[in-house]
Scaffold this motif. Structure first.
Motif, short mmCIF file in Angstrom:
data_model
loop_
_atom_site.label_atom_id
_atom_site.label_comp_id
_atom_site.label_asym_id
_atom_site.label_seq_id
_atom_site.Cartn_x
_atom_site.Cartn_y
_atom_site.Cartn_z
N THR A 1 -4.29 -1.10 -5.96
CA THR A 1 -4.72 -1.87 -4.79
C THR A 1 -6.22 -2.13 -4.81
OG1 THR A 1 -2.95 -0.77 -3.54
CG2 THR A 1 -4.61 -1.96 -2.27
N ASP A 2 -6.99 -1.14 -5.20
CA ASP A 2 -8.45 -1.31 -5.24
C ASP A 2 -8.84 -2.42 -6.22
OD1 ASP A 2 -11.27 -0.36 -4.75
OD2 ASP A 2 -11.13 0.02 -6.90
N LYS A 3 -8.27 -2.39 -7.43
CA LYS A 3 -8.61 -3.41 -8.43
C LYS A 3 -8.12 -4.79 -7.99
CE LYS A 3 -10.25 -4.91 -12.33
NZ LYS A 3 -9.89 -4.27 -13.62
N ASN B 1 -3.68 3.76 -5.52
CA ASN B 1 -5.08 3.54 -5.16
C ASN B 1 -5.76 2.66 -6.19
OD1 ASN B 1 -8.04 4.11 -5.00
ND2 ASN B 1 -7.40 5.43 -3.31
N ARG C 1 -13.31 4.09 3.80
CA ARG C 1 -14.31 4.54 2.83
C ARG C 1 -14.07 6.02 2.54
NH1 ARG C 1 -17.19 2.47 6.91
NH2 ARG C 1 -18.03 4.55 7.37
N TRP C 2 -14.52 6.44 1.34
CA TRP C 2 -14.36 7.85 0.98
C TRP C 2 -15.11 8.76 1.94
CZ3 TRP C 2 -10.83 9.80 -2.11
CH2 TRP C 2 -10.25 8.98 -3.08
N ASN D 1 0.80 -1.22 0.00
CA ASN D 1 0.00 0.00 0.00
C ASN D 1 0.84 1.28 0.00
OD1 ASN D 1 -2.60 -1.01 -0.10
ND2 ASN D 1 -2.71 -1.33 2.11
N GLY E 1 -11.25 4.63 -0.32
CA GLY E 1 -11.70 3.42 -1.00
C GLY E 1 -10.83 2.21 -0.75
N ILE E 2 -9.67 2.37 -0.11
CA ILE E 2 -8.76 1.24 0.14
C ILE E 2 -8.66 0.97 1.64
CG2 ILE E 2 -6.45 0.33 -0.21
CD1 ILE E 2 -8.01 0.73 -2.78
N ARG F 1 -10.46 -6.18 -5.31
CA ARG F 1 -11.78 -6.52 -5.86
C ARG F 1 -11.73 -7.80 -6.67
NH1 ARG F 1 -13.53 -3.42 -9.50
NH2 ARG F 1 -11.96 -1.77 -9.63
#
Length: 543
Positions: free
Chosen positions: A458-460, A455, A263-264, A74, A259-260, A463
């Motif tokens: 890591t997010d993709k 971001n 939350r936003w 991260n 988002g990682i 998921r």
């Protein structure tokens, strides 16, 4: 891959020419160095140039191993952005320091700061310490960029300066191109490990320090040495630079957490965004209130070429930094190569960029028109980034070599244009300021790109891994880009590798979007030609 040191050289050549009118008019030829003192000074400044060039690219191939050692996938974005944030924010401030204080001791002090930052990185036992060390090194790098040319203007005769700056350019190019390969070789060595990527700066820096110390026995006085201490501190605008660093850090934290990690809508993310807006507002207020000593002179952006050049530089550098940091991740996490091999595999990008930059400088010097190179380079870079979407997990070498050559050539054809454009349109007195602003946005683009790319990646990745049975996505992230294979069952390994490939494609979409944004921005550039009388004032860029 940053061209900051190359562009800084161009700025400093303008600064030197302003100083020449003073030195040459006084006929102080005797003050210049000759013989062995000239050789020792040349070696010192060349060592510094090589060290800065190496530091810009050597970490690219070491990052996957660092993420595994520190369980810090991260934090990839911070390893690059922390260095660029301080370098960017303090670039104008460090440039002013040389006008107030002894040139020799100022250069030595900033070199020691860079060395301190490198040492902190080398002994770091966790990711946070490494990030702090990179930030400290960025402070020193900001000062070394301008310091070399100031010393050149004081100590080297006019007839030798063009040759000397060409030598610096060649050494910088060699350092930039070989950085990923050297970093890979060092990282793969079990005795050296990635830490030697930072230790190597200490002996190189020590050589430069000793030679500067010995050669500059009687350095010339600073231009504004007579000002009071209070006035010197006021003109450095340290509050403005500090607030700017705080604002950018808040923005990057929000971009990396949102988002990682949270939350936003999480208070920490919202708090960072609010902090960024408030600090940015305070910073802008300070710049408007006292424009004589401001970090960023906002009035210069009324010039359309300056505004377009800085915006173009932000986007084009964001695209290239994203590519440079994440191709080694593809090679080491998806292909399973060593750090050394990933450095070798990145050479097509580095070499094509260097050759294209050299070609661009030569062509501009011949035809005088520079705007067309924006319109040619940016779309070629965009095409290369688009082709990255075709790279599969099992892609043959011929594919990614060709794609790297395309994107590297596109970047090289246009990266030098913004710094040339502002020199053409601005009055001589405003040229250094305009060039510093281009450098500022170049660093900003790199810092933002690493955070946004992290971001997206890591997010993709998380998921996709959620849909893979028997795989703990958080454990994969903690293991890092090199060691995740050790925590995955063999029958699930191919699926996890596919997840890494999918996440990397999202990152390359960012590179494509930035290249397209740069092309769209260039459409507003003023159509100008380099006037013949400025040929000596606007140096060609030779990577």
């Amino acid at each position: 891959m940053s061209d900051v040191a190359i562009s800084a050289r161009e700025i400093d050549e303008v600064d030197r020419e302003k100083a020449e009118s003073v030195h040459e008019s006084e006929d102080n030829e005797a003050q210049y160095l000759h013989g062995w003192p000239f050789v020792w000074l040349a070696l010192a400044l060349l060592a510094g140039s090589f060290m800065l060039a190496l530091d810009n690219t050597i970490l690219a191939t070491a990052i996957p191993q660092i993420t595994s050692d520190f369980n810090s996938l991260n934090d990839i974005g911070w390893y690059g952005s922390s260095y660029l944030i301080t370098q960017m924010s303090l670039l104008p401030t460090c440039g002013r320091v040389y006008t107030f204080y002894n040139v020799k001791w100022t250069y030595i002090a900033l070199l020691l700061v860079f060395e301190l930052g490198s040492a902190v990185c080398a002994v770091a036992q966790n990711s946070v310490t490494l990030i702090v060390g990179r930030a400290v090194a960025g402070v020193g790098a900001a000062g070394l960029l301008g310091g070399a040319a100031v010393i050149v203007s004081y100590c080297i005769a006019l007839r030798k300066r063009a040759m000397f700056m060409g030598m610096i350019s060649i050494v910088y190019g060699i350092g930039s191109v070989t950085g990923p390969l050297i970093g890979g070789v060092i990282t793969d060595n079990k005795r050296l490990t990635w830490r030697f990527c930072f230790w190597i700066n200490l002996p190189v820096g020590a050589i430069g320090l000793a030679l500067i110390w010995w050669t500059l026995k009687r350095p010339p006085p600073a231009v504004k040495a007579g000002l009071s201490k209070r006035e010197k501190l006021r003109q450095l605008d340290l509050p403005g630079a500090t607030i700017l660093i705080g604002a950018i850090v808040c923005l990057l934290l929000a971009l990396q957490w949102g988002g990682i990690v949270y939350r936003w809508s999480h208070p920490k993310v919202l708090g960072c965004l609010i902090g960024f807006i408030l600090l940015l507002g305070i910073f802008l207020f300070l710049q408007i209130r006292d424009q004589e000593v401001c970090t960023i002179p906002l009035g210069i952006f009324r010039n359309r070429t300056v505004s377009i050049s800085t915006t173009f530089m932000l986007f084009i550098q964001a695209s290239m930094v994203t590519i440079t940091y994440y191709w080694p991740l593809y090679f080491q996490s998806v292909k399973g190569t060593s750090a050394r091999d990933s450095g070798i595999y990145l050479l097509p990008l580095c070499i094509s960029s260097s050759i294209a930059t050299l070609l661009c400088g030569w062509l501009i010097s011949k035809i005088g028109y520079y705007v067309p190179f924006l319109w040619v380079g940016a779309p070629i870079l965009a095409i290369g980034c688009g082709l990255y979407q075709l790279v599969s997990v099992h892609a043959p070498a011929g594919e990614w070599i060709g794609y790297q050559i395309v994107s590297g050539a596109g970047y090289g054809l246009c990266i030098s244009v913004p710094i040339l454009a502002v020199q053409v349109v601005l009055d001589q007195a405003d040229v250094p300021t305009g060039c510093v602003m281009v450098l500022f946005f170049q660093c900003l683009g790199g810092a933002l790109a690493t955070s946004i790319a992290q971001n997206l990646f890591t997010d993709k990745l998380l998921r996709v891994l959620e849909d893979v049975d028997g795989v703990d996505g958080a454990a994969v992230v903690r293991a890092g880009a090199k060691d995740f294979r050790q925590v995955i069952r063999p029958d699930r390994l191919e699926l996890v590798i596919e997840a890494f490939g999918s996440a990397l494609r999202d990152v390359f979409w960012l590179a494509l979007a930035c290249a397209v944004a740069a092309l769209a921005t260039s459409a507003w550039m003023e159509w100008r030609k380099m006037p013949k009388q400025k040929k000596q004032e606007v140096p060609s860029v030779d990577s």
